[in-house]
Write a protein that holds these residues in place. Structure first.
Motif, PDB file in Angstrom:
ATOM      1  N   ASN A  89       0.801  -1.239   0.000  1.00 23.39           N
ATOM      2  CA  ASN A  89       0.000   0.000   0.000  1.00 23.39           C
ATOM      3  C   ASN A  89       0.827   1.280   0.000  1.00 23.39           C
ATOM      4  N   ARG A  90       2.157   1.201   0.041  1.00 22.28           N
ATOM      5  CA  ARG A  90       2.973   2.410   0.232  1.00 22.28           C
ATOM      6  C   ARG A  90       2.809   3.417  -0.906  1.00 22.28           C
ATOM      7  N   MET A  91       2.774   2.950  -2.151  1.00 21.57           N
ATOM      8  CA  MET A  91       2.614   3.898  -3.255  1.00 21.57           C
ATOM      9  C   MET A  91       1.198   4.470  -3.285  1.00 21.57           C
ATOM     10  N   GLU A  92       0.230   3.655  -2.898  1.00 16.87           N
ATOM     11  CA  GLU A  92      -1.154   4.124  -2.834  1.00 16.87           C
ATOM     12  C   GLU A  92      -1.299   5.237  -1.798  1.00 16.87           C
ATOM     13  N   ARG A 113       8.430   3.964 -11.090  1.00 15.90           N
ATOM     14  CA  ARG A 113       8.589   5.360 -11.509  1.00 15.90           C
ATOM     15  C   ARG A 113       7.394   5.841 -12.313  1.00 15.90           C
ATOM     16  N   ARG A 114       6.669   4.918 -12.914  1.00 16.36           N
ATOM     17  CA  ARG A 114       5.484   5.315 -13.668  1.00 16.36           C
ATOM     18  C   ARG A 114       4.334   5.699 -12.736  1.00 16.36           C
ATOM     19  N   VAL A 115       4.437   5.311 -11.467  1.00 17.65           N
ATOM     20  CA  VAL A 115       3.355   5.553 -10.522  1.00 17.65           C
ATOM     21  C   VAL A 115       3.671   6.705  -9.566  1.00 17.65           C
ATOM     22  N   VAL A 116       4.900   6.717  -9.043  1.00 20.56           N
ATOM     23  CA  VAL A 116       5.300   7.763  -8.090  1.00 20.56           C
ATOM     24  C   VAL A 116       6.621   8.385  -8.527  1.00 20.56           C
ATOM     25  N   GLY A 117       6.947   9.506  -7.919  1.00 19.68           N
ATOM     26  CA  GLY A 117       8.216  10.165  -8.220  1.00 19.68           C
ATOM     27  C   GLY A 117       9.323   9.611  -7.339  1.00 19.68           C
ATOM     28  N   ILE A 118      10.254   8.847  -7.912  1.00 18.60           N
ATOM     29  CA  ILE A 118      11.368   8.286  -7.160  1.00 18.60           C
ATOM     30  C   ILE A 118      12.580   9.188  -7.353  1.00 18.60           C
ATOM     31  N   LEU A 119      13.178   9.578  -6.239  1.00 21.33           N
ATOM     32  CA  LEU A 119      14.199  10.622  -6.258  1.00 21.33           C
ATOM     33  C   LEU A 119      15.605  10.079  -6.423  1.00 21.33           C
ATOM     34  N   GLN A 120      16.441  10.909  -7.001  1.00 18.98           N
ATOM     35  CA  GLN A 120      17.878  10.672  -7.062  1.00 18.98           C
ATOM     36  C   GLN A 120      18.533  11.682  -6.111  1.00 18.98           C
ATOM     37  N   PRO A 121      19.591  11.263  -5.373  1.00 15.95           N
ATOM     38  CA  PRO A 121      20.221   9.949  -5.388  1.00 15.95           C
ATOM     39  C   PRO A 121      19.457   8.932  -4.523  1.00 15.95           C
ATOM     40  N   SER A 122      19.772   7.650  -4.744  1.00 13.54           N
ATOM     41  CA  SER A 122      19.245   6.594  -3.893  1.00 13.54           C
ATOM     42  C   SER A 122      19.951   6.658  -2.540  1.00 13.54           C
ATOM     43  N   PRO A 222      18.997  -0.176  -6.091  1.00 11.73           N
ATOM     44  CA  PRO A 222      19.010   0.908  -5.104  1.00 11.73           C
ATOM     45  C   PRO A 222      17.607   1.205  -4.591  1.00 11.73           C
ATOM     46  N   TRP A 223      17.552   1.704  -3.366  1.00 15.15           N
ATOM     47  CA  TRP A 223      16.290   2.123  -2.767  1.00 15.15           C
ATOM     48  C   TRP A 223      16.112   3.620  -2.976  1.00 15.15           C
ATOM     49  N   GLY A 224      14.898   4.009  -3.359  1.00 17.26           N
ATOM     50  CA  GLY A 224      14.637   5.424  -3.594  1.00 17.26           C
ATOM     51  C   GLY A 224      13.606   5.991  -2.645  1.00 17.26           C
ATOM     52  N   ALA A 225      13.815   7.226  -2.229  1.00 16.46           N
ATOM     53  CA  ALA A 225      12.764   7.968  -1.530  1.00 16.46           C
ATOM     54  C   ALA A 225      11.723   8.377  -2.570  1.00 16.46           C
ATOM     55  N   GLY A 226      10.475   8.483  -2.149  1.00 20.06           N
ATOM     56  CA  GLY A 226       9.419   8.805  -3.099  1.00 20.06           C
ATOM     57  C   GLY A 226       8.610  10.032  -2.716  1.00 20.06           C
ATOM     58  N   VAL A 227       8.148  10.747  -3.744  1.00 22.29           N
ATOM     59  CA  VAL A 227       7.172  11.822  -3.591  1.00 22.29           C
ATOM     60  C   VAL A 227       6.081  11.571  -4.620  1.00 22.29           C
TER      61      VAL A 227
END
Length: 290
Positions: A89-92, A113-122, A222-227
């Motif tokens: 449920n995290r992206m939801e 990435r098609r669903v949420v904004g994944i940030l760089q850098p990981s 890599p793990w990404g933070a999301g917005v």
């Protein structure tokens, strides 16, 4: 005006209003004095519950430090409100606006990435493997054929590394259920993140004395933070990206690995070197060739 045209206009207004509501998420955070950050509570030691039921862990420490950095930027106190999310449920939660930022062991994949904004850098990295009893007969990916393998709902690798290798996947809502099933012998192995397995083996060697990581580690990601997707070019995205870069440069993540009993990982040490050298992989501009 036809009914169809009215419906289209109405939907367009709803979408426009929704976009406007999130037009400046960072300013909304500053106005409220609070940033809602999605974290895990079932992925020790990145996110877990202590004996009092409080959610603690490496990513919770990062969430609190992000709030501190936002406070310095805003010139007022910003508190971190951690919201427990799951893999499924995290992206939801992010899309629905129930959280502003996601720090929840999320591997950076093109599909996500098609669903949420994944940030760089990981900020971290891990791969996929199977944890199994040493006498399970599992000694590589091909050996999963015909065996019951525990998995977590919503994990992309259940299909690519479980079903495609002939495993009979038994999926659970969270890590606690999958771990219990493995220990009870309901599954021959557990297909999941190798970082989670390493943490278990290192933190509780007696409990896991009969278990081993029984396959090669694959699909290191890599793990990404999301917005939210619409926030990818907004001030909140830049603020979180800047925080991650500073975590690498300052050695914050190295220190937190030590604090939580993980030991410094090669990937984190290499990222520290790259960020200190101003490598493009550490800037906030995503380039998939990096």
């Amino acid at each position: 005006m036809t009914a169809d045209k009215a419906t289209i206009i109405g939907l367009s207004l709803v979408i426009a209003m929704s976009s406007a509501a999130h037009a400046d998420t960072l300013q909304n955070i500053i106005d409220k004095g609070e940033v809602a950050i999605g974290v895990k509570a079932d992925f020790a030691p990145w996110g877990m519950r202590d004996t009092n039921g409080n959610v603690v862990g490496l990513e919770i420490d990062l969430a609190n430090d992000l709030a501190r950095k936002l406070s310095e930027q805003a010139g007022k106190e910003i508190t971190a409100r951690t919201v427990v999310v799951t893999t499924s449920n995290r992206m939801e939660f992010l899309e629905q606006g129930r959280i502003d930022v996601l720090l929840a062991t999320m591997a950076d994949t093109p599909e996500r990435r098609r669903v949420v904004g994944i940030l760089q850098p990981s900020y971290y990295s891990s791969g996929i493997a199977v944890l199994a009893k040493k006498d399970s007969g599992i000694d590589g990916w091909e050996s999963l054929e015909g065996k019951s393998i525990c998995g977590i709902q919503g994990s992309w690798f259940n299909k690519d590394y479980g079903l495609k290798n002939g495993a009979e996947m038994v999926v659970f809502a969270g890590n606690a259920e999958a771990e219990a099933a493995l220990l009870a012998g309901r599954c021959a192995g557990w297909l999941y993140d190798d970082a989670s397995f390493r943490a278990r083996l290192q933190s509780n060697p007696e409990k896991w004395a009969d278990y081993t990581i029984a396959t090669p580690v694959v699909a290191d990601a890599p793990w990404g933070a999301g917005v939210r997707k619409q926030d990818l070019a907004a001030p909140i995205a830049a603020a979180v990206s800047d925080a991650i870069t500073e975590w690498h440069k300052s050695g914050t993540i190295v220190e937190l690995e030590e604090k939580w009993g993980l030991g410094a990982s090669d990937w984190v040490l290499q990222m520290q070197e790259k960020c200190l050298a101003e490598n493009p992989i550490c800037d906030s501009v995503r380039d998939d060739s990096e």
